[in-house]
Design an enzyme around this catalytic site. Structure first.
Site, short mmCIF file in Angstrom:
data_model
loop_
_atom_site.label_atom_id
_atom_site.label_comp_id
_atom_site.label_asym_id
_atom_site.label_seq_id
_atom_site.Cartn_x
_atom_site.Cartn_y
_atom_site.Cartn_z
N HIS A 56 -3.54 12.81 10.41
CA HIS A 56 -4.77 12.58 11.16
C HIS A 56 -5.53 11.35 10.67
O HIS A 56 -6.71 11.19 10.95
CB HIS A 56 -5.68 13.81 11.09
CG HIS A 56 -5.14 14.98 11.84
ND1 HIS A 56 -5.56 16.28 11.61
CD2 HIS A 56 -4.19 15.06 12.81
CE1 HIS A 56 -4.90 17.11 12.41
NE2 HIS A 56 -4.07 16.39 13.13
N CYS A 114 -10.48 -2.13 12.92
CA CYS A 114 -11.23 -2.87 13.93
C CYS A 114 -11.27 -2.10 15.23
O CYS A 114 -10.26 -1.50 15.65
CB CYS A 114 -10.59 -4.24 14.15
SG CYS A 114 -11.48 -5.29 15.33
N CYS A 139 -7.24 -7.61 17.60
CA CYS A 139 -7.29 -7.91 16.16
C CYS A 139 -6.30 -7.05 15.38
O CYS A 139 -5.39 -7.56 14.73
CB CYS A 139 -8.70 -7.70 15.64
SG CYS A 139 -8.89 -7.95 13.86
N GLY A 180 -4.25 26.45 3.27
CA GLY A 180 -5.55 26.20 3.89
C GLY A 180 -5.46 25.89 5.36
O GLY A 180 -6.37 25.27 5.93
#
EC number: 2.3.1.286
Length: 240
Positions: A115, A123, A129, A186
């Site tokens: 993630h 950017c 870019c 978790g």
């Protein structure tokens, strides 16, 4: 099969290639809330909704820095938990759904962030870019800007509506298919792409265990066993 300790079903010395899939639950001890539940970010942070959706860009860049920036600064101050260190000490490869970089701070070397990371920035004008780098470089200005072209910068986390990094997914599948012990810590591992990692590991011959303090429903069929307990204690005992 629910058991009390990880040592009971998967003694550390029986395995040589350990892979751990980790979710928000492993970082709670570092002061980071989970997303769901009464104390989760969905309830506690009014900006969370704005900070999750790519279609709101660029108007929600402030929310991205507020939510993900705050989360990263909390993680940086607290440092890795005992569970993060236990996985690093055991030499486990890590596939994490978290963006806090605590696995790297604990000393883990093979870490796949499916993630993205709140410790990096990129950017906003990705097509023109394409800069991505340490968040500190973007935060030299207020508001944060791309140091390469001067356009606004954003945390390099994956938002709803954005594609996950194909290279990260390929590496994650490779790690899962090559391990002999697969741990989900978790996280229930029920949401894609995490949901296909345990089946991938099991089909390749790995022993699969879910470590969860608050399990939701019956054990997923991809796992051989589930340890119901605090990852901080479970993994520390196991690694030792």
């Amino acid at each position: 099969m629910d058991v009390k300790t990880l040592v009971e079903v998967a003694p550390r010395d029986r395995f040589t290639r350990v892979c751990a899939l980790t979710g928000a639950g492993i970082s709670v001890a570092a002061g980071l809330p989970t997303f769901r539940g009464p104390d989760g970010l969905w309830r506690l942070s009014p900006e969370m909704e704005r900070a999750m959706h790519a279609q709101l860009l660029p108007s929600n860049v402030d929310a991205l820095w507020s939510v993900w920036g705050s989360m990263f600064h909390v993680a940086a101050r607290s440092g890795p938990t005992a569970a993060h260190r236990a996985l690093a000490d055991a030499g486990a490869s890590v596939i994490t759904q978290n963006v806090d970089e605590l696995h790297q701070r604990a000393g883990s070397h093979d870490v796949v962030e499916i993630h993205g990371s709140a410790g990096r920035a990129r950017c906003l004008d990705e097509d023109f870019c394409g800069w991505i780098g340490p968040r500190e470089e973007a935060e030299r200005t207020d508001p944060p800007q791309c140091p390469q072209c001067g356009e606004p910068a954003r945390p390099a986390v994956v938002l709803f509506g954005e594609m996950l990094d194909p290279e990260a997914l390929t590496t994650a599948r490779k790690l899962a298919s090559e391990c002999d012990l697969f741990l989900a810590v978790g996280t229930s591992g029920r949401v894609a792409p995490a949901s296909w990692l345990a089946p991938t590991a099991r089909e390749a011959g790995a022993y699969c265990v879910n470590v969860d303090l608050y399990p939701d429903g019956p054990l997923d069929s991809a796992f051989h066993a589930r340890v119901v307990g605090d990852a901080q204690e479970v993994l520390t005992e196991w690694a030792r």
